[in-house]
Each structure stands twice: as C-alpha cells, then as structure tokens.
Design an enzyme around this catalytic site. Structure first.
Site, short mmCIF file in Angstrom:
data_model
loop_
_atom_site.label_atom_id
_atom_site.label_comp_id
_atom_site.label_asym_id
_atom_site.label_seq_id
_atom_site.Cartn_x
_atom_site.Cartn_y
_atom_site.Cartn_z
N TYR A 216 0.90 -1.32 -0.06
CA TYR A 216 -0.01 -0.02 0.08
C TYR A 216 0.73 1.27 -0.02
O TYR A 216 0.41 2.21 -0.38
CB TYR A 216 -0.84 0.08 1.10
N HIS B 192 0.45 -11.64 1.47
CA HIS B 192 -0.86 -10.61 1.08
C HIS B 192 -1.30 -11.58 -0.11
O HIS B 192 -2.59 -11.51 -0.36
CB HIS B 192 -0.08 -9.41 0.27
#
Length: 269
Positions: free
Chosen positions: A39, A97
């Site tokens: 992110y 992830h």
C-alpha cells in the site's frame, strides 16, 4: 490474541489522505488498523500513531508481506522494516498478501519464513490473504501447529465466497472480509436499501452487519470522518433470518469479483 472483528482498512489511501483517515478513525474509536507493504503507507500511518496519544497496548496493527519479499532472505528483513515504519517494536498480525502461484517462491519457503518472523517477535500472529481452500489446506500442512489467525479475502453481498466460507467454518479458520461494501455498490442496491430502511440504518451498515453476523472481521475504509463513525454503528445491528436470506440472493459468485490481479491471484474456488 484474536483478530478484532472491526478495523480500518487503508488500501489505496496515501500521503495526507491516509493520515487524515487514520487520525479520524482513532479519534472516533477505531483501534485496529490494516495496512500492507504494497500500500505504500506504513510510514504515514506510523507518524499518526506516534502523534495520536493512543497506547500501543490498545492498538491492533496488521500488515501484509508483498510478493517481492517472499524469499527467505527477504521476508523477515522486510517485516522488520515495516515494523520500523509503523514506529512500533512489533505488529499484531502479519499476512502473506497474495499466494502468487506463478511466482518463483513456493509456499513452503514464504510460510516458513513468516513463522520464523513470528518466533523472532516481529509479529504476534500470522495469517494469509486471498488463499483458496486448497491453498489453506497446504498452508496448514506446512505450518503444522502454528495457527493461521485469519484468511483475509474478498467477501461482499455479490461475492459471498460460500465454498471457502463453509470450509473455514468446518476447520475453525477465521475469515476477514475486505471490500465488504463492494466499492460502494451496496449503497444503490434496492434489497440493501429496503433492509436498511427497516433498521433505520444505511446499506453500508447493513453490509457490514451481514458480514459480522457470519463471524467475519471487517476492515472498511473511508476518507470521511462521518462515514468512519457511521460504519461503526454496524456493530450494534442485528439482522433477522429474513434479512440474511434476502442478502443471500444477491450472490453472483466470481462474476462480481473485484480483486483479481493475474500475476498473483490463485485459481479461485
């Protein structure tokens, strides 16, 4: 330690936008924050946490290892860097992830490295994200007695992920729902609107309550303080069996999948 049922998501939020979101969230009562290496906002979140005055013991911080850091010689070091960016001495939960089935690093390597990071005290709990039933079964075999704290997956009224949900329930595996509001689609849905009106609520609150009522954790994001506060009211809602049955009819399966990057996504259930 257990994964909180309600937290703040920070996907796509960067720079001053993520700072404002996290600051407002903490001020209205959020204590769980979800981020990821991919992110690009861990440092900004760390700045806000340091300035917030909220005790570290009150916070539950989640980050995720990005595929570029899956190899045994990178994973632990990358998590140490994430922890430093967040301004803490450990995170509460670290996830893989994406399973990255076409990538060069196999699950045996990255899951073993993640468990090693846990042994070193960099993270209290470990888990996965976007894992299918087959991938979860494999992960459980690799990790043995090491518990998988959660599998964070896309779940919303239009993609209810029932095969995975049934497996997780049978195995006692926790799920965290992301994109629970289907990127705002629930707000314009007549079924969600009708249920919301019955409960003097809004469709976002209904979608979150629907996920919470099934035992999932939720991590909705928002850049607006009033929406952050409003979303928390989902914790107070109790939907009827009829409400839940009506939402069940909205499921469109994989046709409504929003997150599906070709390079790292698995063959979905």
């Amino acid at each position: 330690m257990t994964v909180p049922n309600f937290g703040l998501g920070t996907f796509r939020l960067k720079d001053d936008v993520v700072k404002d979101s996290v600051r407002n969230a903490l001020e209205v009562g959020y204590r769980a924050i979800d981020t990821a290496q991919g992110y690009g906002n861990e440092g900004e979140i760390g700045e806000v946490l340091a300035q917030s005055g909220v005790s570290r013991s009150e916070l539950y911080l989640t980050t995720k290892i990005k595929p570029d850091n899956y190899s045994a010689d990178k994973l632990v070091a990358s998590l140490r860097e994430s922890v430093e960016k967040l301004g803490v001495d450990h995170v509460d939960l670290t996830l893989i992830h994406w399973p990255a089935p076409k990538g060069p690093v196999r699950p045996e390597e990255y899951l073993t490295a993640l468990a090693d990071a846990q042994q070193q005290g960099l993270t209290k709990e470990i888990g996965v994200s976007n894992f299918t039933v087959a991938l979860l079964q494999n992960a459980k075999e690799i990790l043995g007695d090491t518990q998988i704290a959660t599998n964070q997956v896309e779940i919303h009224p239009y993609l209810q992920n029932r095969t995975l949900a049934e497996f997780a329930r049978a195995e006692g595996l926790h799920l965290t729902s992301y994109m629970t509001l289907a990127v705002g689609k629930v707000m314009d849905d007549p079924v969600m609107q009708a249920i919301a009106e019955k409960h003097s609520a809004n469709p976002a609150q209904i979608a979150l309550a629907w996920a919470l009522q099934q035992g999932y954790s939720v991590i909705p994001s928002s850049t607006k303080r009033d929406h952050l506060e409003s979303n928390m009211k989902a914790l107070e809602l109790i939907l009827s069996d009829e409400d839940m049955a009506q939402i069940a009819t909205l499921d469109k399966g994989g046709a409504e999948r929003l997150a599906n990057p070709a390079s790292v996504a698995p063959d979905w259930d």
